[in-house]
Design a protein around this motif. Sequence first.
Motif, PDB file in Angstrom:
ATOM      1  N   ASN A  30     -40.633  91.457   7.656  1.00  0.00           N
ATOM      2  CA  ASN A  30     -40.970  91.137   6.273  1.00  0.00           C
ATOM      3  C   ASN A  30     -39.793  91.295   5.328  1.00  0.00           C
ATOM      4  O   ASN A  30     -38.899  92.122   5.560  1.00  0.00           O
ATOM      5  CB  ASN A  30     -42.092  92.072   5.784  1.00  0.00           C
ATOM      6  N   ASN A  31     -39.829  90.522   4.237  1.00  0.00           N
ATOM      7  CA  ASN A  31     -38.966  90.835   3.111  1.00  0.00           C
ATOM      8  C   ASN A  31     -39.338  92.224   2.615  1.00  0.00           C
ATOM      9  O   ASN A  31     -40.507  92.621   2.671  1.00  0.00           O
ATOM     10  CB  ASN A  31     -39.162  89.821   1.983  1.00  0.00           C
ATOM     11  N   CYS A  32     -38.357  92.975   2.139  1.00  0.00           N
ATOM     12  CA  CYS A  32     -38.586  94.389   1.861  1.00  0.00           C
ATOM     13  C   CYS A  32     -38.138  94.756   0.440  1.00  0.00           C
ATOM     14  O   CYS A  32     -37.035  94.398   0.025  1.00  0.00           O
ATOM     15  CB  CYS A  32     -37.834  95.232   2.897  1.00  0.00           C
ATOM     16  N   LEU A  33     -39.010  95.490  -0.266  1.00  0.00           N
ATOM     17  CA  LEU A  33     -38.683  96.037  -1.582  1.00  0.00           C
ATOM     18  C   LEU A  33     -38.610  97.549  -1.475  1.00  0.00           C
ATOM     19  O   LEU A  33     -39.588  98.202  -1.084  1.00  0.00           O
ATOM     20  CB  LEU A  33     -39.752  95.642  -2.602  1.00  0.00           C
TER      21      LEU A  33
ATOM     22  N   PRO B 229     -31.345  78.398  -2.685  1.00  0.00           N
ATOM     23  CA  PRO B 229     -31.368  77.280  -1.728  1.00  0.00           C
ATOM     24  C   PRO B 229     -29.985  76.940  -1.181  1.00  0.00           C
ATOM     25  O   PRO B 229     -29.838  76.627   0.002  1.00  0.00           O
ATOM     26  CB  PRO B 229     -31.932  76.123  -2.563  1.00  0.00           C
ATOM     27  N   LEU B 230     -28.961  77.030  -2.049  1.00  0.00           N
ATOM     28  CA  LEU B 230     -27.602  76.738  -1.595  1.00  0.00           C
ATOM     29  C   LEU B 230     -27.098  77.811  -0.640  1.00  0.00           C
ATOM     30  O   LEU B 230     -26.439  77.514   0.364  1.00  0.00           O
ATOM     31  CB  LEU B 230     -26.676  76.634  -2.811  1.00  0.00           C
ATOM     32  N   LEU B 231     -27.428  79.074  -0.930  1.00  0.00           N
ATOM     33  CA  LEU B 231     -27.015  80.168  -0.057  1.00  0.00           C
ATOM     34  C   LEU B 231     -27.618  80.037   1.331  1.00  0.00           C
ATOM     35  O   LEU B 231     -26.906  80.124   2.342  1.00  0.00           O
ATOM     36  CB  LEU B 231     -27.411  81.506  -0.696  1.00  0.00           C
ATOM     37  N   VAL B 232     -28.930  79.820   1.402  1.00  0.00           N
ATOM     38  CA  VAL B 232     -29.560  79.754   2.726  1.00  0.00           C
ATOM     39  C   VAL B 232     -29.107  78.527   3.506  1.00  0.00           C
ATOM     40  O   VAL B 232     -29.096  78.529   4.734  1.00  0.00           O
ATOM     41  CB  VAL B 232     -31.103  79.792   2.615  1.00  0.00           C
TER      42      VAL B 232
ATOM     43  N   VAL C 268     -38.655  81.969  -4.170  1.00  0.00           N
ATOM     44  CA  VAL C 268     -37.824  82.309  -3.022  1.00  0.00           C
ATOM     45  C   VAL C 268     -38.629  83.074  -1.982  1.00  0.00           C
ATOM     46  O   VAL C 268     -38.541  82.834  -0.779  1.00  0.00           O
ATOM     47  CB  VAL C 268     -36.607  83.152  -3.482  1.00  0.00           C
ATOM     48  N   LEU C 269     -39.435  84.032  -2.455  1.00  0.00           N
ATOM     49  CA  LEU C 269     -40.189  84.888  -1.544  1.00  0.00           C
ATOM     50  C   LEU C 269     -41.348  84.142  -0.896  1.00  0.00           C
ATOM     51  O   LEU C 269     -41.676  84.393   0.264  1.00  0.00           O
ATOM     52  CB  LEU C 269     -40.721  86.102  -2.305  1.00  0.00           C
ATOM     53  N   GLU C 270     -41.958  83.259  -1.660  1.00  0.00           N
ATOM     54  CA  GLU C 270     -43.150  82.598  -1.130  1.00  0.00           C
ATOM     55  C   GLU C 270     -43.504  81.406  -1.998  1.00  0.00           C
ATOM     56  O   GLU C 270     -43.624  81.524  -3.214  1.00  0.00           O
ATOM     57  CB  GLU C 270     -44.322  83.583  -1.125  1.00  0.00           C
ATOM     58  N   GLY C 271     -43.624  80.268  -1.395  1.00  0.00           N
ATOM     59  CA  GLY C 271     -44.149  79.116  -2.113  1.00  0.00           C
ATOM     60  C   GLY C 271     -43.140  78.090  -2.563  1.00  0.00           C
ATOM     61  O   GLY C 271     -43.524  77.029  -3.024  1.00  0.00           O
ATOM     62  N   GLY C 272     -41.845  78.389  -2.467  1.00  0.00           N
ATOM     63  CA  GLY C 272     -40.845  77.427  -2.901  1.00  0.00           C
ATOM     64  C   GLY C 272     -40.562  76.387  -1.841  1.00  0.00           C
ATOM     65  O   GLY C 272     -40.865  76.556  -0.661  1.00  0.00           O
TER      66      GLY C 272
ATOM     67  N   VAL D 210     -37.391  77.012   1.896  1.00  0.00           N
ATOM     68  CA  VAL D 210     -37.940  78.115   2.678  1.00  0.00           C
ATOM     69  C   VAL D 210     -36.821  79.014   3.185  1.00  0.00           C
ATOM     70  O   VAL D 210     -35.698  78.577   3.410  1.00  0.00           O
ATOM     71  CB  VAL D 210     -38.760  77.582   3.872  1.00  0.00           C
ATOM     72  N   ARG D 211     -37.149  80.272   3.346  1.00  0.00           N
ATOM     73  CA  ARG D 211     -36.207  81.221   3.898  1.00  0.00           C
ATOM     74  C   ARG D 211     -36.048  80.925   5.381  1.00  0.00           C
ATOM     75  O   ARG D 211     -37.028  80.829   6.107  1.00  0.00           O
ATOM     76  CB  ARG D 211     -36.730  82.643   3.679  1.00  0.00           C
ATOM     77  N   PRO D 212     -34.806  80.780   5.868  1.00  0.00           N
ATOM     78  CA  PRO D 212     -34.615  80.484   7.288  1.00  0.00           C
ATOM     79  C   PRO D 212     -34.996  81.675   8.161  1.00  0.00           C
ATOM     80  O   PRO D 212     -35.081  82.814   7.686  1.00  0.00           O
ATOM     81  CB  PRO D 212     -33.110  80.185   7.380  1.00  0.00           C
ATOM     82  N   ASP D 213     -35.213  81.420   9.437  1.00  0.00           N
ATOM     83  CA  ASP D 213     -35.638  82.472  10.353  1.00  0.00           C
ATOM     84  C   ASP D 213     -34.592  83.557  10.533  1.00  0.00           C
ATOM     85  O   ASP D 213     -34.916  84.666  10.961  1.00  0.00           O
ATOM     86  CB  ASP D 213     -35.981  81.873  11.724  1.00  0.00           C
TER      87      ASP D 213
END
Length: 418
Positions: free
Chosen positions: A218-221, A260-263, A295-299, A302-305
């Motif tokens: 999971n993403n972590c806070l 998006p550019l970073l990922v 970024v976290l959810e819904g955009g 998507v965050r890559p694996d």
Amino acid sequence: MNPTKEAALLMSSLSIFQGIRNRSVPKAYYELLCSVNKPVFEFTTAWGRLFALLSERGYANNLAGCITETALFDENAFSRAAAAGEEKHLPTQVISAIRRDLSAIRRISLLSPETILNDYTYRDELGTVAGSLPRWGTGTPVREFLHEDEIIDTLSDFYRRSGCGMFARYRAFIWRNKSIEPVVHPDSIDISTLKSYEVPRQLVLDNTLAFLHGVQSNNCLLYGDRGTGKSSTIKAILNTYYTEGLRMVELPKDRLGDFPLLVEKIAEVPLKFIIFIDDLSFPSEDKSYAQLKAVLEGGLAVRPDNALIYATSNRRHIIRESFSDREGDDLHRNDSIQEALSLSDRFGLSVCFTKPDKQQYMDIVMALAKEKQLPISIEELTTGAEAYAISRGGRSPRCARQYIASVEAQFRLQHQSH
């Protein structure tokens, strides 16, 4: 043809690894090799420039190590393919060029300064200067270049494990000017030096290990009071697991729109990345938190694996809210409040680091003092640590580390004076 001219010719004809000629030491070395037929002032200038660069980089006794290490971290068609495990699919012509380049680099790196000096066309004009020119040590190639008949296989294995280019050389990066830039001297904090908070820290460790092993993570806070070790925990995790393919890119909060550019830049890199967002909070009027929610959810991006987001905040609910935010004529203010509070819920794992009580604070102080082997009584430590915490506005692991650092400094100075 003498060995120096042959080395210059080999270096000029590199193909797959030609990029190393743009790096400072190989470039200076190539200029020296090419100056063996030039006037004496050009030759000696090139000689001095090379030796100065080798000295600055700590390679005055190991030219071969410097040249081959530069090649090791070069990003090219071979290193990229090998990092992705696809080097065997390269055309035979490319494989031949790779083998030829690697053999040439190894051979070039082992040329001695005496050989270059003897091959200089106008050596007689050097006179006594020839004997006083500083000599670098030839040294030995890096481990991956030691055995010429195994170089391709050894390098392929290295790139599969470590990635290629700057991702093989460095572990920590920062997003700046829409590009990923390496952090040459990252915080070297070791996880063994972090005292107390074992339970929350283990949650983050377990999540990171699952991520590295391809298990659901999971993403972590990490949230809680200041100075409790949230950022230190993340940095220490990087230092613990970078040898297992973990890398970290710090993304400044004000650059969330660049996600998006970073990922896009890391999605195809065969390593695992933590995208680190430090000290995350938003005033209620700042609507840029919507970018983070996407970024976290819904955009759409998507965050890559191969990436997770780890963020720290001094607040459980990241958007700062006042009582006035709950007032006014907003017919849907409850929806607005819930929208603001929902940001932290987008993190699959939230870990709390709370301010220590007096006993926990003293336990941290005692553990640090023991680690530093400070010859100071428990009573003196206790009294001093509490007074220091009061002067600093409260107890925290950071406060404990700062107090022990001041005690250690005083002890060392007193010891030196005696």
